[in-house]
Design an enzyme around this catalytic site. Structure first.
Site, short mmCIF file in Angstrom:
data_model
loop_
_atom_site.label_atom_id
_atom_site.label_comp_id
_atom_site.label_asym_id
_atom_site.label_seq_id
_atom_site.Cartn_x
_atom_site.Cartn_y
_atom_site.Cartn_z
N ILE A 151 0.83 -1.21 0.00
CA ILE A 151 0.00 0.00 0.00
C ILE A 151 0.86 1.26 0.00
CG2 ILE A 151 -1.96 -1.15 1.11
CD1 ILE A 151 -1.11 0.12 3.79
N HIS A 180 -4.44 -4.22 -2.45
CA HIS A 180 -4.81 -3.70 -1.12
C HIS A 180 -4.93 -2.18 -1.10
CE1 HIS A 180 -3.14 -7.60 0.94
NE2 HIS A 180 -4.22 -7.81 0.23
N PRO A 225 14.59 -14.10 0.42
CA PRO A 225 15.64 -14.76 1.20
C PRO A 225 15.15 -15.99 1.95
CG PRO A 225 14.97 -12.69 2.23
CD PRO A 225 14.32 -12.73 0.89
N THR A 242 7.31 -11.64 -1.16
CA THR A 242 6.04 -11.95 -0.51
C THR A 242 6.05 -13.39 -0.01
OG1 THR A 242 3.64 -12.20 -0.82
CG2 THR A 242 5.01 -12.44 -2.79
N CYS A 302 -14.25 14.96 6.54
CA CYS A 302 -14.45 15.43 5.18
C CYS A 302 -14.62 16.95 5.17
CB CYS A 302 -15.69 14.76 4.58
SG CYS A 302 -16.12 15.35 2.94
#
Length: 258
Positions: free
Chosen positions: A112, A128, A225, A199, A157
């Site tokens: 994100i 996401h 890794p 991931t 808002c």
């Protein structure tokens, strides 16, 4: 961190020379070289620790908590955004974007942080969302911000004073239908080579495209890794960092007679 294995890099490049369409599936590990912590793509600040309010971070960052106590969810969204602040995309993001000059490239990311977008990736599925995209929970107000430094927490808002939230998938929320449909369209068109970078592939929509490619004898690459949920399916595995691995692949691809 070890250097990328040159033999494996050469084999990956050989596959690239036969390919037209590439899929890059990316997670938090690709942004680690930008200095971001790696907590399941959200920002590794809380590994196995409870928040100050005695919630798990998954509970604090859930859709139900945002409705019940938005100040708690926004407190930790702000901390995550603050961990990203001042960080920029790295060579791995930049090289994936640059490969658009030679290939049809699709990027499927669970991050994100917006780094793929910033690097110039065009065919991008942000499964996401992006923490910098905000919208009102009541009216049609929306905005994209560079960071949260000028926001009241939780923000209201400017038009109708209802709660504003980021356009990200919080825990317990459904994935955006437009992103899922985009992914299905890309998978229907097919890929010649699939990369999984940084991931652990715990989500089926992240693991699935690589596993399906493997079962269809489409070559697959993992840059991580550690061993992950998809390691046993991949043809080529690099255990170096994302940026170092992508630099090695790109340099070998550009070299004559490689």
């Amino acid at each position: 961190m070890n250097d990328p294995d040159s033999t494996t890099v050469a084999r990956i490049v050989a596959e690239m020379r036969r390919a037209r369409r590439l899929l890059f599936i990316t997670g938090a590990g690709i942004s680690a070289d930008s200095g971001l912590p790696t907590y399941r793509g959200i920002g590794g600040l809380y590994n196995n620790e409870l928040t100050e309010e005695n919630f798990s971070i998954e509970t604090a960052l859930s859709g139900s908590m945002l409705e019940a106590a938005p100040h708690i969810t926004w407190k930790y969204l702000h901390q995550i955004e603050n961990a990203c602040r001042g960080a920029h995309f790295n060579d791995a993001h930049a090289i994936i974007a640059k490969l658009q000059d030679q290939f049809e490239v699709c990027v499927l990311t669970q991050n994100i942080d917006g780094f793929h977008r910033d690097a110039g990736s065009r065919n991008l599925i942000e499964m996401h969302g992006d923490v910098h995209d905000l919208y009102c929970t009541r009216c049609d107000y929306s905005a994209t911000v560079a960071d949260y430094s000028q926001l009241d927490i939780p923000p209201a808002c400017p038009r109708c004073h209802a709660l504003v939230r980021p356009r990200v998938v919080l825990f317990g929320e459904t994935l955006p239908s437009h992103a899922i449909q985009h992914l299905y369209r890309e998978l229907d068109e097919g890929f010649d080579l699939v990369f999984s970078i940084g991931t652990t592939s715990v989500f089926p929509y992240i693991a699935g495209p690589l596993v399906q490619a493997s079962q269809a004898s489409i070559p697959t690459v993992e840059i991580n890794p550690s061993d992950t949920n998809v390691t046993r399916f991949v043809d080529y595995k690099l255990t170096s960092g994302a940026a170092a691995s992508m630099r090695a692949i790109h340099q070998a691809y550009q070299a004559p007679n490689s």
